[in-house]
Design a protein around this motif. Sequence first.
Motif, PDB file in Angstrom:
ATOM      1  N   HIS A 323       0.829  -1.207   0.000  1.00  0.00           N
ATOM      2  CA  HIS A 323       0.000   0.000   0.000  1.00  0.00           C
ATOM      3  C   HIS A 323       0.864   1.258   0.000  1.00  0.00           C
ATOM      4  O   HIS A 323       0.614   2.201  -0.770  1.00  0.00           O
ATOM      5  N   LYS A 324       1.874   1.298   0.838  1.00  0.00           N
ATOM      6  CA  LYS A 324       2.729   2.488   0.933  1.00  0.00           C
ATOM      7  C   LYS A 324       3.551   2.677  -0.335  1.00  0.00           C
ATOM      8  O   LYS A 324       3.821   3.799  -0.760  1.00  0.00           O
ATOM      9  N   ARG A 325       3.967   1.571  -0.970  1.00  0.00           N
ATOM     10  CA  ARG A 325       4.678   1.701  -2.237  1.00  0.00           C
ATOM     11  C   ARG A 325       3.763   2.269  -3.322  1.00  0.00           C
ATOM     12  O   ARG A 325       4.180   3.108  -4.124  1.00  0.00           O
ATOM     13  N   ALA A 326       2.523   1.817  -3.342  1.00  0.00           N
ATOM     14  CA  ALA A 326       1.579   2.350  -4.327  1.00  0.00           C
ATOM     15  C   ALA A 326       1.328   3.833  -4.087  1.00  0.00           C
ATOM     16  O   ALA A 326       1.257   4.635  -5.037  1.00  0.00           O
ATOM     17  N   GLU A 327       1.230   4.217  -2.820  1.00  0.00           N
ATOM     18  CA  GLU A 327       1.024   5.627  -2.494  1.00  0.00           C
ATOM     19  C   GLU A 327       2.247   6.463  -2.869  1.00  0.00           C
ATOM     20  O   GLU A 327       2.118   7.587  -3.375  1.00  0.00           O
ATOM     21  N   LEU A 328       3.434   5.899  -2.635  1.00  0.00           N
ATOM     22  CA  LEU A 328       4.660   6.601  -2.998  1.00  0.00           C
ATOM     23  C   LEU A 328       4.725   6.837  -4.506  1.00  0.00           C
ATOM     24  O   LEU A 328       5.101   7.918  -4.968  1.00  0.00           O
ATOM     25  N   ALA A 329       4.355   5.813  -5.272  1.00  0.00           N
ATOM     26  CA  ALA A 329       4.365   5.954  -6.738  1.00  0.00           C
ATOM     27  C   ALA A 329       3.382   7.023  -7.186  1.00  0.00           C
ATOM     28  O   ALA A 329       3.699   7.856  -8.045  1.00  0.00           O
ATOM     29  N   LYS A 330       2.191   7.007  -6.616  1.00  0.00           N
ATOM     30  CA  LYS A 330       1.184   8.008  -6.972  1.00  0.00           C
ATOM     31  C   LYS A 330       1.680   9.410  -6.653  1.00  0.00           C
ATOM     32  O   LYS A 330       1.519  10.341  -7.448  1.00  0.00           O
ATOM     33  N   ASP A 653       5.249 -10.928  -8.122  1.00  0.00           N
ATOM     34  CA  ASP A 653       5.912  -9.657  -7.830  1.00  0.00           C
ATOM     35  C   ASP A 653       5.337  -8.548  -8.713  1.00  0.00           C
ATOM     36  O   ASP A 653       5.033  -7.445  -8.245  1.00  0.00           O
ATOM     37  N   GLN A 654       5.158  -8.838 -10.002  1.00  0.00           N
ATOM     38  CA  GLN A 654       4.594  -7.832 -10.901  1.00  0.00           C
ATOM     39  C   GLN A 654       3.152  -7.510 -10.538  1.00  0.00           C
ATOM     40  O   GLN A 654       2.744  -6.335 -10.536  1.00  0.00           O
ATOM     41  N   ALA A 655       2.370  -8.529 -10.206  1.00  0.00           N
ATOM     42  CA  ALA A 655       0.958  -8.299  -9.866  1.00  0.00           C
ATOM     43  C   ALA A 655       0.836  -7.430  -8.616  1.00  0.00           C
ATOM     44  O   ALA A 655      -0.009  -6.523  -8.565  1.00  0.00           O
ATOM     45  N   TYR A 656       1.666  -7.684  -7.624  1.00  0.00           N
ATOM     46  CA  TYR A 656       1.599  -6.895  -6.392  1.00  0.00           C
ATOM     47  C   TYR A 656       1.945  -5.425  -6.640  1.00  0.00           C
ATOM     48  O   TYR A 656       1.345  -4.532  -6.056  1.00  0.00           O
ATOM     49  N   HIS A 657       2.925  -5.202  -7.486  1.00  0.00           N
ATOM     50  CA  HIS A 657       3.392  -3.828  -7.668  1.00  0.00           C
ATOM     51  C   HIS A 657       2.705  -3.131  -8.839  1.00  0.00           C
ATOM     52  O   HIS A 657       3.071  -2.013  -9.194  1.00  0.00           O
ATOM     53  N   ALA A 658       1.693  -3.790  -9.401  1.00  0.00           N
ATOM     54  CA  ALA A 658       0.846  -3.142 -10.395  1.00  0.00           C
ATOM     55  C   ALA A 658      -0.403  -2.551  -9.747  1.00  0.00           C
ATOM     56  O   ALA A 658      -1.293  -2.050 -10.432  1.00  0.00           O
ATOM     57  N   LEU A 659      -0.467  -2.602  -8.402  1.00  0.00           N
ATOM     58  CA  LEU A 659      -1.626  -2.095  -7.674  1.00  0.00           C
ATOM     59  C   LEU A 659      -1.626  -0.572  -7.636  1.00  0.00           C
ATOM     60  O   LEU A 659      -0.582   0.053  -7.456  1.00  0.00           O
ATOM     61  N   LYS A 665      -6.238   0.994   1.531  1.00  0.00           N
ATOM     62  CA  LYS A 665      -5.598  -0.178   2.129  1.00  0.00           C
ATOM     63  C   LYS A 665      -6.432  -1.444   1.943  1.00  0.00           C
ATOM     64  O   LYS A 665      -5.920  -2.506   1.646  1.00  0.00           O
ATOM     65  N   ARG A 666      -7.723  -1.358   2.135  1.00  0.00           N
ATOM     66  CA  ARG A 666      -8.555  -2.554   2.156  1.00  0.00           C
ATOM     67  C   ARG A 666      -8.681  -3.200   0.775  1.00  0.00           C
ATOM     68  O   ARG A 666      -9.184  -4.311   0.667  1.00  0.00           O
ATOM     69  N   SER A 667      -8.257  -2.504  -0.253  1.00  0.00           N
ATOM     70  CA  SER A 667      -8.353  -3.078  -1.596  1.00  0.00           C
ATOM     71  C   SER A 667      -7.262  -4.108  -1.860  1.00  0.00           C
ATOM     72  O   SER A 667      -7.310  -4.806  -2.852  1.00  0.00           O
ATOM     73  N   ILE A 668      -6.257  -4.195  -0.998  1.00  0.00           N
ATOM     74  CA  ILE A 668      -5.140  -5.110  -1.212  1.00  0.00           C
ATOM     75  C   ILE A 668      -5.390  -6.406  -0.443  1.00  0.00           C
ATOM     76  O   ILE A 668      -5.423  -6.421   0.788  1.00  0.00           O
ATOM     77  N   ASP A 669      -5.586  -7.484  -1.167  1.00  0.00           N
ATOM     78  CA  ASP A 669      -5.681  -8.824  -0.583  1.00  0.00           C
ATOM     79  C   ASP A 669      -4.577  -9.647  -1.240  1.00  0.00           C
ATOM     80  O   ASP A 669      -4.760 -10.227  -2.312  1.00  0.00           O
ATOM     81  N   SER A 670      -3.403  -9.669  -0.605  1.00  0.00           N
ATOM     82  CA  SER A 670      -2.242 -10.295  -1.239  1.00  0.00           C
ATOM     83  C   SER A 670      -2.448 -11.786  -1.455  1.00  0.00           C
ATOM     84  O   SER A 670      -1.913 -12.356  -2.409  1.00  0.00           O
TER      85      SER A 670
END
Length: 795
Positions: A323-330, A653-659, A665-670
């Motif tokens: 989640h924090k990586r996705a926020e950082l990218a955004k 790895d690609q699927a996780y970091h394509a989020l 936060k609740r949208s991530i179900d690894s």
Amino acid sequence: MLNSVRSRPWTCKDCLQRLHRLQRSRPERTFATAVAADQQSSIDYVAANKFAKQRDDDNLRRVFDSRSFWREFSQRQTNSSKRTGIVQNQYLTSPEGFREFAHTSLQKCQRIVSKVLAVSTLEGYKSMARDLDRLSDLLCRVIDLSDFVRSNHPDPRIQEAATQAYALMFEYMNILNTTTGLHDQLKKAAATPEVVSSWTEEERMVAEILIKDFSNSAIHMPPKDRQRFVNLSNDISQLGSEFVNGAEPARPHVVLSKSSVQGLDPVVVQQLQRWNSVPIPTWGVEGRLALRSMHDENSRKEVYMATRMSSRRQIHRLEELLHKRAELAKLSGYSTYAHMALSDKMAKTPEAVSNFLTTLIGNNRVQVQEELAKLQSMKEAAPLQPWDHAYYVQKRVLEYSMSRRSRELSRVPEFFSLGTVMQGLSRLFDHLYGVRLVPQETLPGETWNSDVRRLDVVDEAGRHIAVIYCDLFTRPNKSPNPAHFTLRCAREITAEEIAESASMDPPSHPNDGMATAMNPDSDTLRQLPTIALVCDFPEPPVSGNGPPTLLSEHSVRTLFHEMGHAVHSVLGQTPLQSISGTRCSTDFAELPSVLMESFATAPEVLALYARHWETDKPLSDSMMQSMAADRAAHGSIYGAVENEAQILMALVDQAYHALSADGGKRSIDSTDIYHQVFSTYCTLPDPQDSNPRTSWQGFFGHLYGYGATYYSYIFDRAIANKIWQDVFHGGKLSIDREAGEKYKNEVLRWGGGRNGWSCVAGVLGDANPSNANGRLAEGGEEAMREDHLGISFGV
């Protein structure tokens, strides 16, 4: 921006003072020249001395194979009145030294920052790329070394001190990454033609890298967002460390009845048994042994499912990290973290990686099905399940061993003592690149454990060019994972830095006491690359009776792999540390190490070193042929399934970091994502309807260090196979100097100072069909296509 993380030091503090006085009394003689003159008396390596070379070669084998020789060799300095810090860093003689090291480095950083921010002259802008590279070096000096020490030093006090030093500099680095003044000054320099024309190619490359890193750090955002970037980066670092070190199963044991563990080694059963039950640990070697050997399928299923279920705490860490990586990218202007991470990589886009991986998994599918069909025939009626794979593979391996494996093959490790393998590496490097490994005694306090061996790397002119610390033996609480660590990169040290160190009170060493040497091509001082290699091999016997540490073929390949990273650091000695050695694109960094695995068992290379630990008899041609046949047989048993597992991890790895960060936060179900990938691509996936479901992703520590770039292992294996076949002719030129020089000059010597695709195009040459019309140098998805790169794993 700045997160691109002879026998004795060239001088001591007294020498610095003496040389400083000498400079004042003889101004016509440069300070660097005085250093060079003073240094000559301390260098032990003599060019073209065959006796010394043979002595060093003999010692190399003995320091790893004979504890008595090592004890005598390593104690030559024990009674010395001179002590030093860890890896000869003058500060690291005590836990408190880490604080001094960090604060002294921080003060130097602040002076450089002030200097860069105040620049207003053309000359000041011309030196900016080099000044910022030094700033990066000062940060990495603390971050890289502290990160290594906190993970590998046995003393908890030193671990804690190193952790504090790491945290201080890492936070400061993130602050610098969002300092707009630094970015504005560098952009102004890069936009001034007179400045850019004065820069070397390396300086231009470093400037481009730093501007890109600034861009990835939300430098254009308002102050509030920049602070958020720093906070997110710190959170990601903390979460990542907790994720890597906190892997744990949901259940510590699976308790089975004694009757249901039949097939498991009776010695293991006796060790685990509690009354009539046998608790099988779900973390460690026992669970793997159980899956390979227990006859009862239901018992195997229970162990399999439990060993692939992570604790909720660990899954929560991962999902917070994602989640924090996705926020950082955004925050940085990217749609996903994968787009952010890949923007400066060889692949360039997530789409290119996805196409590469799906093509590869499709090409591998037929071989996977053939392997599984053979296992299915062994199980007969019931369908093959994931928990059956290890069990029936082991049965096939045993059948093969009984029917085909020759008696002489079981004796192969006798020809792979650790000392002979290290000898082989040195001889190979000498043949290919003109450098060799020389054992060197250490000063008291220099190593973190008494079993750590120091090797100095020496070129054909007898010049000392690098230091490698080898921590290769097992000990309690040591990580079992093999690894290469760059403790300090190569770079040129300016006369200004030398003068600055000499003027300190008390005078300091310009490289903190660590290894330096004069550049033979110019009147400049260089800091030498300092490297640590960590493995987990058995110790040789204390008594000296019996065999030394003997390595399996797999362990030999592992050691060659890690030394491939080391030789990249050794030969990639650029003038600036930001592009030195392994500071290159992540999806290029594994190429030298993967290629080295092919050298390990090439017949020409085996002839250099594989000798019986006791008789010194060389490995016979028939044994080499048996080894090759054995590799091919084992590859046909489980090689394709292993390849598929690697591709699947890269796809996860690609699927996780394509989020995207948009869903919260609740949208991530690894766990759900993990099963979606496996159900789509895995030939033998875990059950989808189990409750609870498997959550193996919690054990996938590389999700932190290789976020969105785990495909690099597979990608670099494809490139390495291409180079092995086309440059080294599949091993027929495995010790050929011309091929070695070509590979060194086109790939290794550049470090990260050249685009990876340009390196590949250069070493393959214009005449290579894969490089027609220069298409490899253009890179990206087109270069990664199967018909250009020749996608394959090789053996």
